[in-house]
Design an enzyme around this catalytic site. Structure first.
Site, mmCIF file in Angstrom:
data_model
loop_
_atom_site.group_PDB
_atom_site.id
_atom_site.type_symbol
_atom_site.label_atom_id
_atom_site.label_comp_id
_atom_site.label_asym_id
_atom_site.label_seq_id
_atom_site.Cartn_x
_atom_site.Cartn_y
_atom_site.Cartn_z
ATOM 1 N N ASP A 67 36.984 33.268 40.491
ATOM 2 C CA ASP A 67 37.477 34.640 41.683
ATOM 3 C C ASP A 67 36.345 34.382 42.394
ATOM 4 O O ASP A 67 36.602 34.819 43.698
ATOM 5 C CB ASP A 67 37.878 35.593 40.731
ATOM 6 C CG ASP A 67 38.773 36.523 41.887
ATOM 7 O OD1 ASP A 67 39.530 36.198 42.963
ATOM 8 O OD2 ASP A 67 38.406 37.499 41.216
ATOM 9 N N ASP A 68 35.127 34.533 42.101
ATOM 10 C CA ASP A 68 33.885 34.842 42.970
ATOM 11 C C ASP A 68 33.538 34.196 44.450
ATOM 12 O O ASP A 68 34.289 34.253 45.005
ATOM 13 C CB ASP A 68 33.255 35.149 42.732
ATOM 14 C CG ASP A 68 32.770 36.343 41.206
ATOM 15 O OD1 ASP A 68 33.071 37.894 41.409
ATOM 16 O OD2 ASP A 68 32.596 35.631 39.559
ATOM 17 N N GLU A 78 34.797 34.709 35.664
ATOM 18 C CA GLU A 78 34.111 35.832 36.760
ATOM 19 C C GLU A 78 33.058 36.257 36.780
ATOM 20 O O GLU A 78 32.069 36.384 35.572
ATOM 21 C CB GLU A 78 34.912 37.298 36.245
ATOM 22 C CG GLU A 78 34.947 37.931 36.817
ATOM 23 C CD GLU A 78 35.910 37.933 38.604
ATOM 24 O OE1 GLU A 78 34.896 38.611 39.189
ATOM 25 O OE2 GLU A 78 37.022 37.039 37.989
ATOM 26 N N ASP A 79 32.087 36.622 37.526
ATOM 27 C CA ASP A 79 30.729 37.286 37.694
ATOM 28 C C ASP A 79 29.569 35.989 36.819
ATOM 29 O O ASP A 79 28.783 36.914 36.079
ATOM 30 C CB ASP A 79 30.386 38.994 37.219
ATOM 31 C CG ASP A 79 31.707 39.839 37.830
ATOM 32 O OD1 ASP A 79 31.562 38.726 39.310
ATOM 33 O OD2 ASP A 79 31.660 40.797 37.785
ATOM 34 N N ARG A 114 26.043 37.810 36.183
ATOM 35 C CA ARG A 114 26.124 38.580 38.028
ATOM 36 C C ARG A 114 27.228 39.547 38.173
ATOM 37 O O ARG A 114 27.775 39.477 38.861
ATOM 38 C CB ARG A 114 26.215 37.912 38.399
ATOM 39 C CG ARG A 114 25.321 37.743 39.956
ATOM 40 C CD ARG A 114 26.443 37.073 40.648
ATOM 41 N NE ARG A 114 27.852 37.963 41.255
ATOM 42 C CZ ARG A 114 28.425 37.893 41.694
ATOM 43 N NH1 ARG A 114 28.757 36.421 42.480
ATOM 44 N NH2 ARG A 114 29.673 37.901 41.278
ATOM 45 N N LYS A 144 40.008 43.413 35.787
ATOM 46 C CA LYS A 144 40.737 42.318 36.583
ATOM 47 C C LYS A 144 41.838 41.970 35.828
ATOM 48 O O LYS A 144 43.616 41.995 36.232
ATOM 49 C CB LYS A 144 40.215 41.345 36.183
ATOM 50 C CG LYS A 144 39.019 41.237 37.435
ATOM 51 C CD LYS A 144 39.382 40.644 38.502
ATOM 52 C CE LYS A 144 38.318 40.514 39.569
ATOM 53 N NZ LYS A 144 38.571 40.166 40.673
ATOM 54 N N TYR A 172 38.634 49.932 38.995
ATOM 55 C CA TYR A 172 37.685 48.850 38.999
ATOM 56 C C TYR A 172 36.823 48.446 40.089
ATOM 57 O O TYR A 172 36.550 50.196 40.367
ATOM 58 C CB TYR A 172 38.914 47.119 39.985
ATOM 59 C CG TYR A 172 38.620 46.197 39.907
ATOM 60 C CD1 TYR A 172 37.724 45.977 38.420
ATOM 61 C CD2 TYR A 172 37.868 45.134 41.270
ATOM 62 C CE1 TYR A 172 37.151 44.464 38.003
ATOM 63 C CE2 TYR A 172 36.516 44.274 40.534
ATOM 64 C CZ TYR A 172 37.118 43.401 39.110
ATOM 65 O OH TYR A 172 36.222 42.798 39.426
ATOM 66 N N ASN A 202 29.648 44.338 46.461
ATOM 67 C CA ASN A 202 30.289 44.860 45.674
ATOM 68 C C ASN A 202 29.364 45.828 44.940
ATOM 69 O O ASN A 202 28.299 44.828 44.959
ATOM 70 C CB ASN A 202 31.611 44.704 45.201
ATOM 71 C CG ASN A 202 32.937 44.600 45.537
ATOM 72 O OD1 ASN A 202 33.382 45.695 46.732
ATOM 73 N ND2 ASN A 202 33.339 43.638 45.022
#
Length: 532
Positions: free
Chosen positions: A256-257, A233-234, A144, A162, A91, A395
């Site tokens: 999650d973000d 996610e993202d 993203r 993930k 990850y 990140n």
């Protein structure tokens, strides 16, 4: 029953040269394997030795990815045994490079891709996935990816990574996991022109057509996999908030973000108060960046402040934001909807001047812009705080607002530091600091495990508060003395179990569960976990 090469080619059955004599006879493997029967420990060591011979982390990522497709059990044994070493390889930060190069390095098919051409057929084509009892889905649209931007279908590395963490860190069975990419195109022109790009070669689907596709996906999941948790996610910030608000009260889902990052950051802030001595309810917290991650943290912190007795308005006044255009204030005309509740009734200020005026105890970076915690910023925070608290959460590592070494050097060794990507030990003067990574892996596997175990209907903010408090409570004095605001990652299975137990217990108390509460919640959850 599969026999012979069919066993060795099935990643869920393959044990390679650890198959014993009796199993070799039973499964028709005699002659297909060398004479020696290896132990699990020897196999793990063999892979670790091969990893260290490779020159680059992306090469190590590829080795582990291939192993996951050949021998799933061994892959998870390695992660479980060497989590500190393996986590950055499967990850962050290595997954960022893997996503950039996804179309060039892809070998084995992974995950499930849905494109605009699949409209009207999503429920039917989900039936092509070989596993039927799906409990956790991680989905991205690739717009993203980490701090790297629009990577389109190349973003599949994120759901795959993930879900590997869901299994390795919380024990959710890999057969119950489904990685999904909504490949709705990409606005990354060089990517679309790349002849090796594997994704849908069109500009991104937007507007009503985009929402309709996501609606169909969510409905198809609820129909085929009624107990499945969906983790978004993202996604780009406006879509991330719009989709979360659209589904959070009618589906078992979270982003999650937004919410995972919030729980991890809140846990770190809770832990920091045991060093600074400043009660949480009195903290002033400033965010650099005003996107989904930063605002998600602020939303959960608002709930935490309200739980301490503040009104919503009082809670928000303790939270301030600075973005590329300066302090977020009411007079600005460029704010998005999720920024408006946090706009201050103040004059516009730049970053340093805002720190000077507001005098925050905690500074949280979620910008994706490297180096934005400059020496002047850290020195200003250190001039107004005996123990300034700095979270550089962006990140991958190359995007961090500052490095651990910079935080300690510029603060004279007084900073409490955490980051989104890992940094090694830092020696400053006579002390050696071991900063802990404020990684979402501390919470999302446990939250997901708890939700799946109790068959929750939804995941309200109360459950993320429970996760944050549980994680903070696992930080011990020796961890704080070493400079860590989080417990060691080697204990991640225990951490996830503790979070899952408390999340499920709270869900039962709030009547959110579709299952009957067992007499012993922890034992029930522990019994259902996968151990390689």
């Amino acid at each position: 029953m599969k026999r012979g090469f069919d066993v060795l080619r099935d990643k869920t059955l393959n044990r390679s040269i650890t198959f014993g004599r009796r199993d070799r006879d039973r499964l028709g493997l005699r002659g297909l394997l060398p004479h020696r029967v290896a132990t699990d420990r020897q196999m793990v060591q063999r892979v670790m030795d091969n990893l260290e011979r490779l020159p680059r982390d992306i090469d190590r990522y590829m080795l582990l990815s291939s192993l996951q497709e050949r021998n799933e059990r061994l892959f998870y044994q390695i992660v479980d045994t060497h989590v500190d070493r393996i986590l950055p390889l499967i990850y962050t930060p290595t997954v960022g490079e893997a996503c950039r190069e996804f179309s060039h390095i892809a070998r084995d098919p992974k995950g499930f891709f849905i494109t605009p051409d699949d409209r009207g057929s999503i429920r039917r084509i989900l039936g092509n996935w070989p596993r039927k009892d799906i409990r956790v889905i991680v989905v991205t649209d690739g717009e993203r990816i980490l701090g790297l931007g629009d990577l389109g279908a190349n973003g599949m590395g994120i759901p795959v990574g993930k879900l590997a963490l869901y299994t390795a860190c919380a024990g959710i069975h890999p057969e119950s996991c489904l990685p999904v990419t909504l490949d709705v195109g990409t606005n990354n022109e060089p990517l679309r022109q790349d002849v090796l790009y594997l994704g849908y070669p069109r500009k991104r689907l937007t507007g009503k057509a985009y929402v309709a596709l996501v609606d169909e996906f969510v409905s198809a999941v609820q129909s085929r996999y009624p107990d499945a948790l969906i983790q978004f996610e993202d996604f780009l910030t406006p879509n991330a908030y719009a989709l979360l608000n659209r589904y959070r009260h009618r589906a078992l889902c979270f982003n999650d973000d937004i919410q995972g990052t919030a729980a991890v950051a809140l846990a770190g802030v809770y832990a920091s108060t045991r060093v600074t001595g400043i009660p949480f309810r009195d903290l002033r917290i400033m965010f650099l960046g005003a996107g989904s991650a930063a605002t998600g943290i602020a939303d959960l912190m608002t709930a935490a402040f309200m739980d301490e007795g503040h009104t919503a308005d009082e809670a928000r006044r303790q939270l301030s934001f600075v973005d590329v255009n300066g302090l977020v204030v009411k007079s600005r005309t460029d704010l998005l909807e999720h920024n408006l509740p946090y706009a201050l009734d103040a004059k516009p200020l730049g970053f340093i001047d805002a720190i000077d005026a507001i005098r925050p105890h905690v500074l949280i970076g979620a910008t994706g812009a490297p180096g934005t915690f400059t020496q002047a910023v850290v020195e200003k925070m250190s001039s107004i705080n005996q123990r300034p608290t700095l979270f550089a959460l962006s990140n991958p590592t190359s995007r961090a607002e500052c490095t651990a070494e910079q935080a300690y050097a510029w603060s004279g060794g007084r900073a409490l530091f955490a980051s989104g990507s890992p940094f090694g030990p830092v020696k400053f003067g006579e002390r050696t600091f071991h900063p802990a990574q404020g990684n979402n892996v501390y919470v999302f596997p446990g939250i997901g495990l708890g939700a799946v175990a109790c068959r929750a209907r939804t995941l309200p903010d109360e459950l993320f508060l429970v996760a944050a408090r549980t994680l903070a409570g696992l930080v011990r004095r020796p961890h704080l003395d070493r400079g860590a605001l989080y417990p060691p990652l080697k204990d991640i299975r225990k951490i996830s179990l503790a979070i899952a137990t408390n999340v499920a217990t709270q869900a039962y108390a709030m009547n959110l569960s579709r299952g009957k509460r067992p007499a012993n919640v922890r034992a029930s959850i522990e019994a259902m976990t996968y151990r390689p």
